[in-house]
Design a protein around this motif. Structure first.
Motif, PDB file in Angstrom:
ATOM      1  N   ALA A 122     108.084  -7.312  -2.085  1.00 20.24           N
ATOM      2  CA  ALA A 122     107.287  -7.539  -3.218  1.00 20.24           C
ATOM      3  C   ALA A 122     105.639  -7.367  -3.082  1.00 20.24           C
ATOM      4  O   ALA A 122     105.047  -7.155  -3.824  1.00 20.24           O
ATOM      5  CB  ALA A 122     107.859  -8.710  -3.937  1.00 20.24           C
ATOM      6  N   LEU A 123     105.293  -7.819  -1.824  1.00 19.09           N
ATOM      7  CA  LEU A 123     103.937  -7.868  -1.592  1.00 19.09           C
ATOM      8  C   LEU A 123     103.615  -6.387  -1.335  1.00 19.09           C
ATOM      9  O   LEU A 123     102.114  -6.199  -1.261  1.00 19.09           O
ATOM     10  CB  LEU A 123     103.633  -8.705  -0.146  1.00 19.09           C
ATOM     11  CG  LEU A 123     104.086 -10.203  -0.241  1.00 19.09           C
ATOM     12  CD1 LEU A 123     103.732 -10.866   0.909  1.00 19.09           C
ATOM     13  CD2 LEU A 123     103.350 -10.849  -1.596  1.00 19.09           C
ATOM     14  N   GLY A 124     104.191  -5.445  -1.163  1.00 17.99           N
ATOM     15  CA  GLY A 124     103.834  -3.959  -0.825  1.00 17.99           C
ATOM     16  C   GLY A 124     103.288  -4.108   0.370  1.00 17.99           C
ATOM     17  O   GLY A 124     102.050  -3.700   0.603  1.00 17.99           O
ATOM     18  N   LEU A 125     103.845  -4.421   1.350  1.00 20.08           N
ATOM     19  CA  LEU A 125     103.197  -4.538   2.878  1.00 20.08           C
ATOM     20  C   LEU A 125     102.655  -3.055   3.315  1.00 20.08           C
ATOM     21  O   LEU A 125     103.596  -1.942   2.994  1.00 20.08           O
ATOM     22  CB  LEU A 125     104.328  -5.041   3.910  1.00 20.08           C
ATOM     23  CG  LEU A 125     104.619  -6.419   3.739  1.00 20.08           C
ATOM     24  CD1 LEU A 125     105.615  -6.634   4.940  1.00 20.08           C
ATOM     25  CD2 LEU A 125     103.278  -7.416   3.993  1.00 20.08           C
ATOM     26  N   THR A 126     101.577  -3.058   4.111  1.00 21.04           N
ATOM     27  CA  THR A 126     101.358  -1.830   4.784  1.00 21.04           C
ATOM     28  C   THR A 126     101.376  -2.156   6.275  1.00 21.04           C
ATOM     29  O   THR A 126     101.426  -3.183   6.697  1.00 21.04           O
ATOM     30  CB  THR A 126      99.946  -1.504   4.345  1.00 21.04           C
ATOM     31  OG1 THR A 126      98.997  -2.550   5.142  1.00 21.04           O
ATOM     32  CG2 THR A 126      99.571  -1.639   2.879  1.00 21.04           C
ATOM     33  N   PRO A 127     101.174  -1.165   7.176  1.00 19.35           N
ATOM     34  CA  PRO A 127     101.017  -1.165   8.494  1.00 19.35           C
ATOM     35  C   PRO A 127     100.101  -1.842   9.187  1.00 19.35           C
ATOM     36  O   PRO A 127      99.672  -2.267  10.268  1.00 19.35           O
ATOM     37  CB  PRO A 127     101.004   0.396   9.085  1.00 19.35           C
ATOM     38  CG  PRO A 127     101.665   1.303   8.076  1.00 19.35           C
ATOM     39  CD  PRO A 127     101.417   0.376   6.565  1.00 19.35           C
ATOM     40  N   ASP A 128      98.989  -1.982   8.081  1.00 17.32           N
ATOM     41  CA  ASP A 128      97.805  -3.042   8.634  1.00 17.32           C
ATOM     42  C   ASP A 128      97.962  -4.480   8.407  1.00 17.32           C
ATOM     43  O   ASP A 128      97.178  -5.463   8.632  1.00 17.32           O
ATOM     44  CB  ASP A 128      96.545  -2.617   7.958  1.00 17.32           C
ATOM     45  CG  ASP A 128      96.042  -1.171   8.411  1.00 17.32           C
ATOM     46  OD1 ASP A 128      96.154  -0.835   9.777  1.00 17.32           O
ATOM     47  OD2 ASP A 128      95.213  -0.687   7.669  1.00 17.32           O
ATOM     48  N   ASP A 129      98.859  -4.841   7.812  1.00 14.59           N
ATOM     49  CA  ASP A 129      99.491  -6.257   7.439  1.00 14.59           C
ATOM     50  C   ASP A 129      99.702  -7.139   8.780  1.00 14.59           C
ATOM     51  O   ASP A 129     100.462  -6.272   9.382  1.00 14.59           O
ATOM     52  CB  ASP A 129     100.254  -6.412   6.238  1.00 14.59           C
ATOM     53  CG  ASP A 129      99.631  -6.063   4.891  1.00 14.59           C
ATOM     54  OD1 ASP A 129      98.356  -6.222   4.951  1.00 14.59           O
ATOM     55  OD2 ASP A 129     100.389  -5.510   4.155  1.00 14.59           O
ATOM     56  N   VAL A 130      99.438  -8.432   8.860  1.00 13.05           N
ATOM     57  CA  VAL A 130     100.070  -9.035   9.816  1.00 13.05           C
ATOM     58  C   VAL A 130     100.840 -10.082   9.428  1.00 13.05           C
ATOM     59  O   VAL A 130     100.416 -10.988   8.545  1.00 13.05           O
ATOM     60  CB  VAL A 130      98.961  -9.639  10.708  1.00 13.05           C
ATOM     61  CG1 VAL A 130      99.609 -10.430  11.838  1.00 13.05           C
ATOM     62  CG2 VAL A 130      98.120  -8.636  11.271  1.00 13.05           C
ATOM     63  N   VAL A 131     102.215 -10.131   9.608  1.00 16.03           N
ATOM     64  CA  VAL A 131     103.107 -11.236   9.335  1.00 16.03           C
ATOM     65  C   VAL A 131     103.400 -12.277  10.225  1.00 16.03           C
ATOM     66  O   VAL A 131     103.664 -11.938  11.560  1.00 16.03           O
ATOM     67  CB  VAL A 131     104.540 -10.557   8.936  1.00 16.03           C
ATOM     68  CG1 VAL A 131     105.523 -11.640   8.223  1.00 16.03           C
ATOM     69  CG2 VAL A 131     104.422  -9.641   7.620  1.00 16.03           C
ATOM     70  N   ILE A 132     103.155 -13.340   9.952  1.00 20.29           N
ATOM     71  CA  ILE A 132     103.141 -14.579  10.822  1.00 20.29           C
ATOM     72  C   ILE A 132     104.418 -15.549  10.622  1.00 20.29           C
ATOM     73  O   ILE A 132     104.524 -16.100   9.402  1.00 20.29           O
ATOM     74  CB  ILE A 132     102.098 -15.457  11.044  1.00 20.29           C
ATOM     75  CG1 ILE A 132     100.678 -14.677  11.534  1.00 20.29           C
ATOM     76  CG2 ILE A 132     102.112 -16.573  11.957  1.00 20.29           C
ATOM     77  CD1 ILE A 132      99.453 -15.592  11.145  1.00 20.29           C
ATOM     78  N   ALA A 133     105.618 -15.222  11.246  1.00 16.55           N
ATOM     79  CA  ALA A 133     106.961 -15.765  10.942  1.00 16.55           C
ATOM     80  C   ALA A 133     107.217 -17.092  11.680  1.00 16.55           C
ATOM     81  O   ALA A 133     106.801 -16.899  12.915  1.00 16.55           O
ATOM     82  CB  ALA A 133     107.889 -15.018  11.046  1.00 16.55           C
ATOM     83  N   LEU A 134     107.533 -18.049  11.165  1.00 19.07           N
ATOM     84  CA  LEU A 134     107.634 -19.328  11.901  1.00 19.07           C
ATOM     85  C   LEU A 134     109.043 -20.216  11.557  1.00 19.07           C
ATOM     86  O   LEU A 134     109.367 -20.158  10.517  1.00 19.07           O
ATOM     87  CB  LEU A 134     106.462 -20.540  11.348  1.00 19.07           C
ATOM     88  CG  LEU A 134     105.174 -19.894  11.617  1.00 19.07           C
ATOM     89  CD1 LEU A 134     104.362 -19.917  10.168  1.00 19.07           C
ATOM     90  CD2 LEU A 134     104.201 -21.070  12.355  1.00 19.07           C
ATOM     91  N   ALA A 135     109.675 -20.632  12.562  1.00 25.94           N
ATOM     92  CA  ALA A 135     110.970 -21.036  12.505  1.00 25.94           C
ATOM     93  C   ALA A 135     111.135 -21.985  13.803  1.00 25.94           C
ATOM     94  O   ALA A 135     111.318 -21.111  14.763  1.00 25.94           O
ATOM     95  CB  ALA A 135     111.864 -20.262  12.243  1.00 25.94           C
TER      96      ALA A 135
END
Length: 307
Positions: A122-135
């Motif tokens: 839903a955020l409309g990600l692009t290749p320039d976005d950086v996703v920091i996933a934590l678990a």
């Protein structure tokens, strides 16, 4: 069992020990958090080097997590705006269970992988976005669903987990293992697993902000003086880095609406507010380069007395 879910070897009976000893164990156990982040420096370096070009092109930082990990991610993103004037719309936080999960545990929400995927899409990600996933576990379905959506969109995914050999480390573009071992209170990853995540996030986002020219020497020159504390801090920095009298520093800050960088260039180069912004725009906010373009050299590195 996962390390973070297991008791330490010969774990002490915390409920039976004197309070001074209990506190000593709890504090001393945190030392493993720093050691875990130190061991992860090569992966953190790879993450910074991969993220910087994307952020320079206008990409966003998107933090994703559940429970303690999610709250730490949201906290890191929120603090980037007052500290570095990072645009709020470019630091987004997603938590399993939504905003209410910041204040009240939504335990079942982390099991919904489809929700993680949908909310990131839903955020409309692009290749320039950086996703920091934590678990901490490295296997939270909500977080894994978000990583899958990030990869589908071509965004960079960074996975931080406290258990080796887990899906998050394998599925993210760059896996960052923070191996903190068993918790003194088995399964309570708000302890040293959370501490290690906080240190890693501080390190990662601060290095990115330095790389994006939002720090000069060791000074927070991209903050906006929006309250009394920050106005005092901006005034002190304008005097120190701008090599100015209190009166001149205050006048420059007022002319620049509280923005430090153009105020510093005004003071050092003898420019007016409008003229001070031009070289900063040409060099993407790099104050040291802007000073050089104005024929000035800057030897400001660390506070006096520090090495």
């Amino acid at each position: 069992m996962l390390k973070t879910e297991s008791p330490p070897p010969q774990g002490p009976a915390l409920d039976q020990c004197p309070t001074p000893q209990l506190l000593a164990w709890l504090v001393d156990d945190q030392q493993q958090a720093l050691a875990a982040v130190q061991a992860a420096r090569p992966q953190l370096l790879a993450a910074v080097e991969a993220a910087l070009p994307r952020l320079r092109r206008g990409g966003r930082l998107v933090y994703v997590g559940a429970g303690t990990s999610g709250r730490l991610g949201v906290l890191d993103g929120v603090e980037l705006t007052p500290t570095f004037s990072w645009p709020r719309e470019r630091a987004l936080g997603l938590m399993a269970g939504g905003p209410a999960a910041m204040f009240e545990a939504q335990e079942g929400a982390e099991d919904d992988a489809d929700a993680g995927r949908r909310e990131l899409q839903a955020l409309g990600l692009t290749p320039d976005d950086v996703v920091i996933a934590l678990a901490a576990s490295g296997g939270t379905p909500y977080v894994l669903g978000a990583v899958a959506a990030a990869r589908e969109a071509g965004a960079l995914s960074l996975g931080l987990a406290n258990n080796a050999g887990t899906p998050l480390l394998a599925q993210a573009d760059i896996g960052i293992l923070l191996d903190t071992g068993p918790e003194l209170i088995a399964g309570s990853t708000r302890l040293k697993a959370g501490t290690a995540q906080k240190i890693a996030l501080n390190t990662l986002s601060s290095a990115l902000m330095v790389g994006l020219h939002r720090v000069h020497g060791c000074w927070m020159v991209d903050m906006r003086a929006s309250n009394a504390k920050l106005r005092r801090r901006a005034q002190a920095l304008a005097e120190r880095v701008g090599r100015a009298t209190p009166e001149a520093a205050q006048a420059a800050l007022q002319a620049c609406d509280g923005e430090l960088k153009p105020a510093l260039l005004m003071l050092r180069a003898g420019l007016d507010a409008s003229a001070a912004r031009a070289p900063l725009q040409r060099c993407e906010g790099h104050l040291r380069l802007a000073l050089s373009m104005s024929g000035l050299q800057d030897d400001e590195t660390v506070p006096s007395g520090k090495t």
